[in-house]
Enzyme design. Sequence first.
Site, PDB file in Angstrom:
ATOM      1  N   THR A 211      18.791 -29.942   1.260  1.00  0.00           N
ATOM      2  CA  THR A 211      19.660 -29.338   2.276  1.00  0.00           C
ATOM      3  C   THR A 211      19.401 -29.940   3.646  1.00  0.00           C
ATOM      4  O   THR A 211      18.287 -30.377   3.958  1.00  0.00           O
ATOM      5  CB  THR A 211      19.438 -27.814   2.368  1.00  0.00           C
ATOM      6  OG1 THR A 211      18.073 -27.552   2.715  1.00  0.00           O
ATOM      7  CG2 THR A 211      19.781 -27.140   1.058  1.00  0.00           C
ATOM      8  N   ASN A 213      19.001 -28.855   7.288  1.00  0.00           N
ATOM      9  CA  ASN A 213      18.707 -27.661   8.081  1.00  0.00           C
ATOM     10  C   ASN A 213      19.360 -27.820   9.451  1.00  0.00           C
ATOM     11  O   ASN A 213      19.154 -28.827  10.127  1.00  0.00           O
ATOM     12  CB  ASN A 213      17.202 -27.483   8.231  1.00  0.00           C
ATOM     13  CG  ASN A 213      16.540 -27.073   6.935  1.00  0.00           C
ATOM     14  OD1 ASN A 213      16.277 -25.902   6.698  1.00  0.00           O
ATOM     15  ND2 ASN A 213      16.294 -28.058   6.063  1.00  0.00           N
ATOM     16  N   GLU A 260      21.391 -23.676   6.293  1.00  0.00           N
ATOM     17  CA  GLU A 260      21.123 -24.883   5.514  1.00  0.00           C
ATOM     18  C   GLU A 260      22.384 -25.273   4.756  1.00  0.00           C
ATOM     19  O   GLU A 260      23.114 -24.403   4.269  1.00  0.00           O
ATOM     20  CB  GLU A 260      19.980 -24.650   4.523  1.00  0.00           C
ATOM     21  CG  GLU A 260      18.663 -24.230   5.166  1.00  0.00           C
ATOM     22  CD  GLU A 260      17.580 -23.969   4.133  1.00  0.00           C
ATOM     23  OE1 GLU A 260      17.587 -24.656   3.085  1.00  0.00           O
ATOM     24  OE2 GLU A 260      16.757 -23.066   4.358  1.00  0.00           O
TER      25      GLU A 260
END
Length: 315
Positions: A211, A213, A260
């Site tokens: 992911t 962030n 995220e």
Amino acid sequence: MKTIKIKHPYKKTEIVNEDIVLILGYFDGVHLAHQEVIKEGVRIGRERNLKVALMTFNRHPSIVYRKINAGQYASLTQPEQKEKIIESLGVDILYEVFFNSEFGNLPPQEFVDRYIVGWHAKVIVAGFDYTYGKADVASMAQLSDYAKGRFEIVKVGEAKESGKTISSTLIRQYIKNGEVEKANAMLGYSYETLGFVIHGDARGRELGYPTANIYSNPYTFLPGVGIYAVWFIVKGKRYMGMASIGYNVTFKDQSELSVEVNVLDFNEEIYGDDVKIEWVAYLRGEVQFDGAQGLIDQLQKDEEATRKILEMQKD
């Protein structure tokens, strides 16, 4: 579009010296009802061969007067987003007024004399609920008294979506509740947030779902906790993504809300890059799973749902 920032009292040299159509409003979100007001002003301007100007403020008046809790308020649009939408609707001049007590306490007649007549406005266009002071003495109903025949007034009525009056307040409530589809229907576009990519704990990479962030811009109004299908824009390109807003309840109980995005079909390092997220659809709430495998199984289902939703939106 020419953008002019104004602080009271302004100098005459700061103002465009020609007759204009002047559109009035704060326009947070520039939703469909706002767009109707702006389009009407632009239509009149083109019809009469007049430049079209729009007056807005650098901050919401209700925050200054504590009608809204400043600590809990965030705009639906950042200044750059707001300007982009307004420009796309055909406005020629954007006046952004610095809203402080000196400006906000102007008597209605002085506001009209200085900021409407003084700006060479021949036509005023505003929504039915526009005010320029206390509502009981400074609403659209009283504007003709202050105008004294010096300019024309065009009042645009309310707009509705699914039987409900479109408003920034209702849109904000939808977003807070995770009902981004309803919010988008009133906005006329997918709700957008801005930010940049920061380092995380890399747990998503270990699960096979890395992911990005996101550190959101200050005063960003974020959707409610949950998982969403989104478009992720970085370096001028648009990618499918599934976004999580929450507290990472499966692996840790964190107190700070995190954003995220698992960007699909993407494998680039983008730490520090500015990004935009378009929130398209709510998928589910944040769930605490027994372990990593339960989360992975659910993420596979989320990806399938995300691709299906966003494929329908492809140009």
